[in-house]
Design a protein around this motif. Structure first.
Motif, PDB file in Angstrom:
ATOM      1  N   UNK A  25       0.833  -1.197   0.000  1.00 53.57           N
ATOM      2  CA  UNK A  25       0.000   0.000   0.000  1.00 53.57           C
ATOM      3  C   UNK A  25       0.872   1.253   0.000  1.00 53.57           C
ATOM      4  N   UNK A  26       0.402   2.285  -0.726  1.00 47.87           N
ATOM      5  CA  UNK A  26       1.128   3.545  -0.849  1.00 47.87           C
ATOM      6  C   UNK A  26       0.227   4.666  -0.337  1.00 47.87           C
ATOM      7  N   UNK A  27       0.760   5.445   0.600  1.00 45.91           N
ATOM      8  CA  UNK A  27       0.037   6.608   1.126  1.00 45.91           C
ATOM      9  C   UNK A  27       0.913   7.831   0.887  1.00 45.91           C
ATOM     10  N   UNK A  28       0.373   8.819   0.163  1.00 40.35           N
ATOM     11  CA  UNK A  28       1.131   9.983  -0.266  1.00 40.35           C
ATOM     12  C   UNK A  28       0.411  11.251   0.181  1.00 40.35           C
ATOM     13  N   UNK A  29       1.179  12.270   0.534  1.00 38.11           N
ATOM     14  CA  UNK A  29       0.621  13.604   0.763  1.00 38.11           C
ATOM     15  C   UNK A  29       0.792  14.414  -0.508  1.00 38.11           C
ATOM     16  N   UNK A  30      -0.294  14.952  -1.009  1.00 35.35           N
ATOM     17  CA  UNK A  30      -0.212  15.814  -2.184  1.00 35.35           C
ATOM     18  C   UNK A  30      -0.419  15.098  -3.500  1.00 35.35           C
ATOM     19  N   UNK A  31       0.007  15.766  -4.553  1.00 36.07           N
ATOM     20  CA  UNK A  31      -0.207  15.376  -5.946  1.00 36.07           C
ATOM     21  C   UNK A  31       0.782  14.275  -6.335  1.00 36.07           C
TER      22      UNK A  31
END
Length: 138
Positions: A25-31
């Motif tokens: 799983x990948x969790x990113x802040x922003x674009x």
């Protein structure tokens, strides 16, 4: 691309390049822009661009998304989802605004309600019933 990407969201924070592969799983802040492969869920509080060669096997949750590649999973956005001609989504699309171009493929349910309160109510109800069905089937 007439999608509701605000001016303060133009700067891409993360790029998963062509030929890259991520498992988990990948969790990113922003674009974020994805041109590689993700075998897992992708979640961000920002916008997402899924390039023509990208493949995601997992669910996608974002503010807004433009899809050019393949997603085997559900797409849930707060604002909008645009499926380009080259896109394939095998799963449900839930967004306040959905735009599907000619020759795009979607195999699943689609919920799109412009009114924010009504959309939230219907999306929550649908997601809850889907979660219950998934648990019963397992």
């Amino acid at each position: 691309m007439a999608l509701s990407l605000r001016m303060d969201d133009i700067s891409i924070n993360t790029v998963i390049g062509n030929g890259s592969a991520i498992t988990g799983d990948v969790r990113i802040n922003g674009f974020i822009r994805v041109d590689g492969d993700i075998d897992g869920n992708l979640e961000t509080d920002g916008n997402v661009i899924i390039g023509d060669n990208a493949r995601i096997r997992g669910n996608l949750k974002a503010k807004a998304v433009i899809i050019g590649g393949i997603i085997l999973g559900n797409v849930h956005t707060e604002e909008s989802a645009k499926l380009l001609t080259t896109s394939v989504v095998i799963g449900d699309v839930i967004s306040r605004k959905v735009q599907i171009e000619d020759k795009a493929i979607i195999h699943g349910h689609c919920i799109s309600i412009k009114d924010k309160e009504r959309y939230q109510k219907e999306a929550d109800k649908y997601l809850q019933s889907k979660a219950i069905k998934d648990k019963v089937i397992l």
